[in-house]
Design a protein around this motif. Sequence first.
Motif: not given
Length: 446
Positions: A322-327
Amino acid sequence: MLQRLALVLTRWSTRWVPDAYVIAIILTVISFVLALLFTKSSTYQLVQYWGKGFWVLLSFAMQMSLIIFTGYILAVSPPVNRLLNRLASLPKSPKQAVALMALLSMVTAWFNWGFSIVSSAVFARFVARKQCGVDYRLLVAAAYLGMGTFWHAGLSASAPLLVATPKHFMEAQLGLIPVSQPIFHPFNLVLCLVVLVSFVVITPIIHPKKEDVVEANPSDLGDSEGFVEPARPNNITPGQKIEFCPWLNWLVGITGLVWLYWHFSANGLQITLDVVNFAFLMIGILLHRHPASLLKAAEEAGTFIWGVVLQFPFYAGIFGIIQYSNLQEVIAQWFTAIATKDSFPLIVYWYSGVLNYFVPSGGSKWAIEAPYVIMAGKQLGVSNALSVLSYAWGDMATDIIQPFWAIPLLGVAKLGFKDIMGYCLVLFVVFMVITSVAFWLAPMFF
C-alpha cells in the motif's frame, strides 16, 4: 429471536471466516490486485514492495506480544488471584455479580487488554462458584466487554499508543501524537465513561428470569483457584535455591519502579507502548514471589502470542504494498470522494468496524488502514488525533460479536461462542448506537 440470530451469525462465522493467518494471505492477494489495477506498479515491483515492508512492524509486533505477555504474568500472579477471589464474594445477588463483572472487565481493559482477558476469565469462574442463580452465559458475555468495547480507548490501545511511540512506522507521515490528544482528550474520556456506565447498568437489566437462568456446570469450573505456584523441590539444588529466592524479583521490580518514577518526573505524562509494557512487567515481577513462579507464568503466557508473531510480518507486507505503490493515495481519494470533514470520523468508524470483523486485530489492521486513513483525513482537514481515535473506536465496534478474541476467555469458561452471542448482540446494538452518535458529533470537539 436474538438467540436464533446469534446461532445463525455464529454458524456463519465458524463456517466461513477462516483463521486470521489465512485472512492475512487473502488480504495480501487483494492488495496485490488493487495495486495492479489502480497504480502503475508491475507484479515484480509489488513483490519487491511486499518484501520491503515485511519486517517494518518487527518492533510493533514485539510490543503487541508484550502486552499479552505482561498482562498475563500480572493477571495470574498470586496476589491478583487472591484479590479476584475476594471480590467475587462481594455481590449479594446475580444482577450485582453481572454488574461487577462488566465493571471489572472494562476497567482492567482500559489499563491493559491482555490483563483484562485473563483476569476476567478467572474472575468469571470465581463468581460462578460463589454466586448461586447467576446466568453463566451473561456473566461470560460481561467478561468479554473489556476486550469487546473498551480496550482500544485506554492505556494499551494499539493505534493511539503506537503514534505516541518514537520511530513508529508512520512517523514520517504523522510525527508523534502524544497520548494527551487521543487517549486523554476529554471527548475520549467522556465517551469511555458513558460506555462504562451504560453497560454496568444494562447488563444486569438483561439478566434472565430465574426459570430461564443457565448456571455454570460445576464440573466445568474445577477445583483450582487459578494459577498455582511451582512447589519447592525436596532435594533442592543450589541453582534451584536461587530460582526460589524472593529477593531477585524484589531487586528487579523495585529497580523498575525507580526507573518509572524517573521517567514520569523527567518527561511528564509521556506514555508509550514501551512504557506501558515496562510498567506491567515490573509490577508482575514484584507480585510473583520468586523467579520460579514468574518463569512458570511466562511459559504459559508465551502460548498466547504465537498468532501475533506469525501474522504481523504478513500485515507489514500489506503495508509495504500500500505504501510503496502509492495505493494509499488511490484509497484516500475514495474516502475523500464520499466524505466531508464532518462525516469523515463516522465513516472511518464504520469502515474500521466492518473490516475488523474479518481482521480482528487492532494492531495489524492499523498497518493496513493507517496510510490512506491519515492521508484522507489530512486532505479533508480532520485532525490526526481524531482520525486515530475514529479508527480505534471503530476497530472495537464489532469485537463484541467477533469470536476471535473470546477464544481464551471461552476456553477457560468452557463455553462456545454461540452460548454468549445472544447477549453479545444486545450489547453490540447498544454500543453501536452510543458510539455512532459520538462520532457523528466528534468534529465539534476537535
